[in-house]
Design a protein around this motif. Sequence first.
Motif, PDB file in Angstrom:
ATOM      1  N   UNK A 135       0.849  -1.301   0.196  1.00 57.14           N
ATOM      2  CA  UNK A 135      -0.093  -0.136   0.071  1.00 57.14           C
ATOM      3  C   UNK A 135       0.890   1.175   0.104  1.00 57.14           C
ATOM      4  N   UNK A 136       1.920   1.332   0.777  1.00 55.22           N
ATOM      5  CA  UNK A 136       2.792   2.344   0.965  1.00 55.22           C
ATOM      6  C   UNK A 136       3.700   2.659  -0.138  1.00 55.22           C
ATOM      7  N   UNK A 137       3.997   1.699  -0.882  1.00 58.85           N
ATOM      8  CA  UNK A 137       5.197   1.739  -2.023  1.00 58.85           C
ATOM      9  C   UNK A 137       4.241   1.634  -3.443  1.00 58.85           C
ATOM     10  N   UNK A 138       3.835   0.346  -3.428  1.00 60.25           N
ATOM     11  CA  UNK A 138       3.132  -0.054  -4.874  1.00 60.25           C
ATOM     12  C   UNK A 138       1.831   0.935  -5.076  1.00 60.25           C
ATOM     13  N   UNK A 139       0.880   0.847  -4.221  1.00 62.15           N
ATOM     14  CA  UNK A 139      -0.393   1.618  -4.726  1.00 62.15           C
ATOM     15  C   UNK A 139      -0.363   3.253  -4.585  1.00 62.15           C
ATOM     16  N   UNK A 140       0.927   3.654  -3.824  1.00 65.26           N
ATOM     17  CA  UNK A 140       1.092   5.040  -3.635  1.00 65.26           C
ATOM     18  C   UNK A 140       1.651   5.562  -5.213  1.00 65.26           C
ATOM     19  N   UNK A 141       2.405   4.756  -5.690  1.00 66.34           N
ATOM     20  CA  UNK A 141       2.986   4.764  -7.325  1.00 66.34           C
ATOM     21  C   UNK A 141       1.830   4.688  -8.238  1.00 66.34           C
ATOM     22  N   UNK A 142       0.876   3.868  -8.038  1.00 67.65           N
ATOM     23  CA  UNK A 142      -0.502   3.724  -9.155  1.00 67.65           C
ATOM     24  C   UNK A 142      -1.348   4.879  -8.829  1.00 67.65           C
ATOM     25  N   UNK A 143      -1.577   5.350  -7.564  1.00 69.09           N
ATOM     26  CA  UNK A 143      -2.356   6.397  -7.368  1.00 69.09           C
ATOM     27  C   UNK A 143      -1.927   7.853  -7.846  1.00 69.09           C
TER      28      UNK A 143
END
Length: 650
Positions: A135-143
């Motif tokens: 959530x902190x790394x992957x989802x932050x990038x996609x969002x």
Amino acid sequence: MIDQSTVQKIFDTAQIDEVVSDFVTLRKRGVNFLGLCPFHNEKTPSFTVSPAKGIYKCFGCGKGGNSVNFVMEHEHLDYVGALKYLGKKYHIDIVDEELSPEQEQRKNDRESMMIVNSFAQKYFSEKLLQSEEGMAVGMSYLRERGFREDIIKKFQLGFCLDSWNAFSEQAIQSGYKKQFLVQTGLSIDKEKGLIDRFKGRVLFPIHGIAGRTLGFGGRILKKDPKAAKYLNSPESEVYHKSRILYGIYQAKKSMVQNDKCYLVEGYTDVLSFHQAGIENVVASSGTALTADQIRLVKRFTNNMTIIYDGDPAGIKASLRGIDLVLEQELNVKVLLLPEGEDPDSFSRTMGATELSQYIEKNETDFIVFKTNLLLADAKNDPVKRANLIIDIVRSIAIIPDNIIRSVYVKECSSILNVDERVLYTEINKIKGRLQEEAWKNEQRSNIELQAQEDSIVNQSIIRADNDCDLEERALIRLLLNFGKEELFHNQNEQGEGESILVGNYIVDELERDELGSVNESYQRVFDEYTSNKFNPDFEAKTFFRDHTDSKIVQLAADIMSEPHQLSGMWTRNDSYIESEEMKLKEIVPKLVNEYKGKKVKLLIEEVVKEMQQVQESGDTDRLMELMKQKMVLDQIKNAISKELGNRTVF
């Protein structure tokens, strides 16, 4: 497994040249056909199709087999899948029965790789959506890139934890075998154990047409000058980068409905278009288009629009590759986005309707686009302008359809302000050169193929794992080509005749002296020929050519592709033998005896070697035993030499 009568019907119906010509452009060469091999890159054709023999054979990469084997190789299907493919092509109804153990194993291995990929996709998606790091790394990038959660879930995006082996350990604990983790490329086998290939990356699963996960593309998120920005799964049994397009599964329905395909470069371009409401879009994933990818699009539509960002240098570099699309008879248009925009960023500025209208209004026929692009570069330079005309004409010349070609000639004549007759003259010159080049290539290929054919038997002698490879291969060739020919005709005291066939003589001699091959495929041929030797319907050539084991099919195709003239192996003291058919009574016993002699020679060498070892150890009893063995073997060797004309030839 499919019942045998249906299998036979498929083999009888599926003409090898018809099947291959669906994927390879074939040209007539005598009784055979010639084309560019679809299994390796080549410029000079070395791929031969023989309708009479029912086989294909590439003298470049060595692949060969029958129509079913070709479909298995080209479409990456198992045996049953290839039969179903051909059954559908020729409208033959198929009912499944139980698979053989060998077929089941092969199917299971491929299926295991697919299952491992499926597990990996679910694992990576779970880590992206539910783990703290994801959530902190992957989802932050996609969002940050603006992707909605529904798009993330639609394409099953994921995240691999930035740990050396978190995924690999979880996969092993979940019961997945190391073998398939390595074969799919998800894990890398190092001395200290498995490590995760995609650690610390956002994952883009790459789906096949049926929606199953074939491989992954991973984007690194931390700055590492030594690491590639994008990393793809390596080539495997289930994943071939040049044969798949990212997003094809999600796009195929829309491609059919809209009768058009949009081609972009990267994963995020595809995602952005879907998010904007346009689904008939696929990506080449940063690689030049291949014939396989173009054919994949052609299964759903004949219309393609290639969308470029505003980089003129990149566009010019890719122009040559698009000629391949024209050769495949697709209608190609090009859309050049405003400077500074790419498909990802541009699609975010408008909705589906607005974006579709913009594309429709601004897309240009490829030939016209190329003409205007190069014309702007040429300006008033007469030399550049002349080269431009030649370049444009070369693209027009490769278009197969005469009507489409004439339309482009008319348009380019107007744009370039050049008489149509001049363009047609240049087109005819280019076509003439292409035809001449093709003819020269074919002639060179004929010479090369003949040289390769003449040397095939001699080349096989280098197989270091089998000292009798040459002799065993020659025996199998006789079984396939002349097994049912009469060798001798014996009469008993009652005057009753008995016909001794070539094949029966060979396998009986091998069986009597308990001779076998260390090559499993060779031995299987000998064993299965022995099992069928009294079957009146048994035809060795078709039996092994149409075998369920792809190794046997390859062996049969190799041998059937060899010339029927005898090699130097059979020409002693410069005595020339015209053909095998004319000399079977001489050739067959000679070959069997030479094979026996070679086996005896190898046994003698083993005994002598052991005698040397025993002498050093001082074991006199074993030494005497070995000396007796050598004496017997020497007697056998001399007897065989007499059979061969008092000449030691082994």
